[in-house]
Design an enzyme around this catalytic site. Structure first.
Site, mmCIF file in Angstrom:
data_model
loop_
_atom_site.group_PDB
_atom_site.id
_atom_site.type_symbol
_atom_site.label_atom_id
_atom_site.label_comp_id
_atom_site.label_asym_id
_atom_site.label_seq_id
_atom_site.Cartn_x
_atom_site.Cartn_y
_atom_site.Cartn_z
ATOM 1 N N ASP A 471 64.643 -21.031 38.555
ATOM 2 C CA ASP A 471 63.794 -22.201 38.332
ATOM 3 C C ASP A 471 64.503 -23.479 38.777
ATOM 4 O O ASP A 471 65.729 -23.502 38.989
ATOM 5 C CB ASP A 471 63.454 -22.268 36.834
ATOM 6 C CG ASP A 471 62.136 -22.971 36.553
ATOM 7 O OD1 ASP A 471 61.604 -23.634 37.467
ATOM 8 O OD2 ASP A 471 61.655 -22.874 35.409
ATOM 9 N N ASP A 533 52.362 -23.146 37.492
ATOM 10 C CA ASP A 533 52.282 -22.926 36.040
ATOM 11 C C ASP A 533 50.828 -22.857 35.580
ATOM 12 O O ASP A 533 50.577 -22.676 34.381
ATOM 13 C CB ASP A 533 52.986 -24.074 35.296
ATOM 14 C CG ASP A 533 54.491 -23.848 35.207
ATOM 15 O OD1 ASP A 533 54.947 -22.747 35.538
ATOM 16 O OD2 ASP A 533 55.205 -24.786 34.813
HETATM 17 C C1 DGJ Z 1 58.958 -24.100 34.497
HETATM 18 C C2 DGJ Z 1 58.378 -22.794 34.959
HETATM 19 O O1 DGJ Z 1 57.407 -23.017 35.914
HETATM 20 C C3 DGJ Z 1 57.835 -22.057 33.756
HETATM 21 O O2 DGJ Z 1 57.222 -20.864 34.163
HETATM 22 C C4 DGJ Z 1 58.940 -21.788 32.780
HETATM 23 O O3 DGJ Z 1 59.869 -20.894 33.324
HETATM 24 C C5 DGJ Z 1 59.615 -23.090 32.393
HETATM 25 N N1 DGJ Z 1 60.005 -23.859 33.529
HETATM 26 C C6 DGJ Z 1 60.812 -22.835 31.535
HETATM 27 O O4 DGJ Z 1 61.478 -23.977 31.224
#
Ligand code: DGJ
Length: 711
Positions: A471, A533
């Site tokens: 991430d 997301d």
């Molecule tokens: C952003 C990601 O897009 C989410 O899926 C998740 O992993 C969060 N970060 C965790 O902090």
């Protein structure tokens, strides 16, 4: 197979069954562009340029105005007033006039330092060298063409052959001057949780630019721009697409000049960019890709999908079905512990899911997003047995184990930051801006890259980890220079290169708050990405539809999230949430225990179905059959052409809708296809008359029709 021919002049022609690209050295030594488009046996003759009044001509040449002439790597200062490919920062002496010096046909596609590039198997590469004797620089222009793809790769290398330092202010990977025509520009913009929105505009006179100055390629503008014939559809019309194998600050522009010449430029963003080339040094640009299809936007997407699978994403996973998974994020957010994760692992096993992914929240002190990034050891209170033991417990349940990491970041409240405050990106005399309360580690520094490599390598070696969600949750600031932003990317690519080479079986998934760095640079190391997301079905439809213009389903992951949706509050059925992500290669769930208990049989059914059909989604042909505000219809045909999935969504229901039917694409005309309910059709019936669809019975309704080819 001869892909590149060189005739007197010299004239260079790159040709395969899908496209032709030609250029020549003209009488003044300028590398002139001749054509890019359908694969004709003969390249068209050079444009005959009219004698113009009030324009600037090259000395001793009555008709050669650089402002008219289509060129391969144009520069400024000698009568070309469009944006240049290369610009030097020399005070009072930035004039450049690049002329042909030499050329070479290369047996192997050369590497580009630590930058990722498209794999060169089944290709030929031409290098044309231009020079400017006054500035004492040379420019190598690399062109690669493959046997079977409608894609040309280009990049440039600038060499200082003089005795003084040279400052590079702008250095494009590619510059392509197309002949006049009526085109629309297609590009994709967005933000967090609403990435990849398509926009089309008529090609204006003047310059239109998409770019990023955020340190990542960004969700504000996916680094992809297409020029499409004004009346092009999904199946007709010439389309030219252009992207970069790069993940940082970029710019892609299209400019139509006063005489109709269209110039496409792509490369590093010149904002704040100043790179010093010492004598004897060279500078390698990221690789740019030009795709062409005469068969509309769908045809162009097929060109990209085939190319990305064959030449960009790691070969190791090309034919490996992605495991279904249960991810802890929307199930528990930061409230995770050894006990709760193992409980979810038990549920995952019961649902027939293949992998448990431990998302954010597992490391020391990470109880919210304000702290602990950089301290990558398991929280001793919540995970007393540590990650290796936890991973083994998960494995013992017959599951694979995956873990979330954000290696490029540091929280100010962390031991790492307290020990090395100078490792975070900051500008002299300033306290750096925060994004999600965190700072970015400066990957332009070798010691920072080495530190990240050391702990990550040790973690991967210490535990049975099958998957890493990599991430990256903020835009970069305080960089202070575009050169540093580029050095950061070089550091990141070196890190990814080492890790993926040493841990070849780990599935890395790229994520940056969803799709904030979803590009061919990251996908050169990672076979898949978390594109957004947004897990609401309506939002996801638009995101997948937009992303599919460039990216194949193979690189996309989607999970079933909770309802009401956590991003937009919408209530939707489990089935709609599942179906909206159906084309993606990787399927999962992110639901808490109570949600799982409520929907167990349906989840078991969906995950079973996902597991069984996983191989069909790899290498599949993806067609956007219909896209309106209310309707989205996709066709996904397995690589072996035996199974066709038709996924039809109606966003809002309405009474008494007109008859719904849809025509399929790419089937075998005389073959017989049988639906789940036994109805049978010939391929040509489905392609010419279509398949009837049910009337929807509720909002956000999703219908899945599966056709099997039987003869
Ligand atoms: C952003 C990601 O897009 C989410 O899926 C998740 O992993 C969060 N970060 C965790 O902090």
């Amino acid at each position: 197979m001869t892909l590149i021919t060189i005739t007197d002049g010299p004239t260079f022609t790159l040709r395969n069954a899908h496209l032709a690209y030609a250029m020549r050295v003209n009488a003044r030594g300028v590398l002139e562009h001749l054509c890019f488009g359908p694969s004709l046996a003969e390249a068209p003759p050079p444009l005959s340029l009219p004698l113009r009044h009030c324009t600037v001509m090259l000395k001793d040449h009555e008709t050669l105005s650089l402002n008219d002439l289509p060129q391969e790597y144009a520069t400024a200062g000698q009568g070309d007033f469009s944006a240049p490919a290369l610009h030097l920062g020399a005070r009072d002496n930035s004039v450049l006039g690049l002329r042909y010096k030499s050329h070479a046909l290369l047996l192997d596609k050369p590497p580009a330092d630590s930058l990722p590039t498209a794999r060169g198997n089944a290709s030929q590469t031409l290098c044309v060298t231009l020079q400017d004797a006054v500035q004492q620089i040379e420019v190598d222009l690399f062109y690669t063409i493959w046997n079977d793809h409608g894609v040309i790769a280009r990049r440039s290398v600038i060499r200082n052959v003089g005795s003084r330092p040279v400052s590079l202010r702008q250095v494009a990977s590619t510059a392509l001057d197309l002949s006049p025509g009526e085109y629309s520009v297609q590009h994709f913009h967005g933000s967090w949780a609403r990435e990849f929105n398509e926009e089309r505009l008529s090609l204006p006179t003047g310059r239109f630019t998409i770019e990023s100055t955020r340190g990542t390629s960004s969700n504000a503008h996916m680094p992809y721009l297409a020029l499409i014939e004004a009346d092009a559809t999904e199946v007709t019309g010439r389309c030219y697409g252009m992207t970069l194998i790069y993940s940082g600050n970029y710019s892609i522009s299209v400019e139509r000049g006063e005489f109709g010449r269209i110039r496409l430029l792509a490369g590093l963003n010149d904002f704040d960019f100043d790179w010093t080339l010492e004598p004897g040094e060279d500078f390698v640009t990221p690789e740019a890709l030009h795709g062409f299809s005469p068969d509309g936007l769908g045809g162009l997407s097929h060109v990209w999908h085939d190319f990305i699978r064959a030449k960009i994403t790691p070969e190791r996973f090309r034919d490996t079905s992605r495991p279904t998974y249960l991810n802890t994020w929307e199930a528990a957010y930061f409230d995770v512990s050894e006990q709760s994760v193992l409980q979810l692992a038990d549920e995952a096993a019961d649902l027939g899911v293949e992998m448990l992914v431990l998302d954010d929240g597992w490391f020391k002190g990470r109880t919210d997003d304000r702290r602990a990034l950089g301290d990558w050891i398991a929280d001793p209170e919540r995970f007393p047995s540590g990650i290796p033991a936890l991973a083994q417990h998960v494995r013992d349940r017959g599951l694979k184990f995956g873990i979330w990491l954000e290696p490029e970041m540091v929280s100010p409240d962390s031991s790492l930051y307290r020990a090395h405050p100078d490792w975070a990106i900051s500008a002299p005399g300033r306290d750096p801006s925060r994004g999600r309360h965190q700072l970015t580690l400066d990957l332009s520094k070798a010691e920072v890259v080495d530190h990240i490599h050391a702990w990550l390598d040790a973690l991967l070696a210490s535990a049975p980890i099958d998957y890493v969600k990599w991430d990256m949750n903020r835009n970069m600031t305080d960089l202070g220079s575009g050169a540093r932003a580029h050095r950061y990317m070089l550091g990141l690519y070196r890190l990814l290169g080492r890790l993926t080479q040493d841990h070849p079986d780990v599935i890395f998934e790229t994520c940056a708050s969803g799709g904030n760095r979803f590009d061919l640079g990251m996908l050169s190391y990672m076979p898949q990405g978390w594109i957004s997301d947004m897990c609401d079905p309506v939002g996801r439809l638009d995101i997948i539809n937009g992303a599919s213009h460039l990216f194949p389903p193979d690189v996309m992951a989607a999970y079933i999230g909770p309802s009401p949706n956590h991003q937009n509050g919408r209530i939707s059925s489990l089935s709609a949430r599942y179906m909206a992500g159906l084309p993606c290669a990787a399927h999962g769930i992110s639901l808490g225990l109570a949600d799982i208990a409520r929907s167990r049989p349906q989840l078991q059914q969906f995950m079973g179905q996902s597991g069984k059909s996983a191989a069909d989604r790899l290498g599949s042909r993806f067609d956007r059959l219909r896209k309106t505000a209310q309707e989205t219809i996709w066709q996904q045909t397995s690589r072996d052409c035996q199974t066709v999935y038709l996924i039809a969504f109606q966003v809002l229901n309405a009474p008494n809708l007109p008859i719904r039917q849809v025509r399929l694409r790419g089937l075998e005309p005389m073959a017989t296809y049988i639906l789940q309910d036994g109805r049978s059709y010939k391929g040509n019936q489905l392609m010419h008359y279509g398949l009837p669809l049910d009337q929807p019975t509720e909002d956000f309704s999703a219908e899945l029709l599966i056709l099997k080819k039987v003869s």
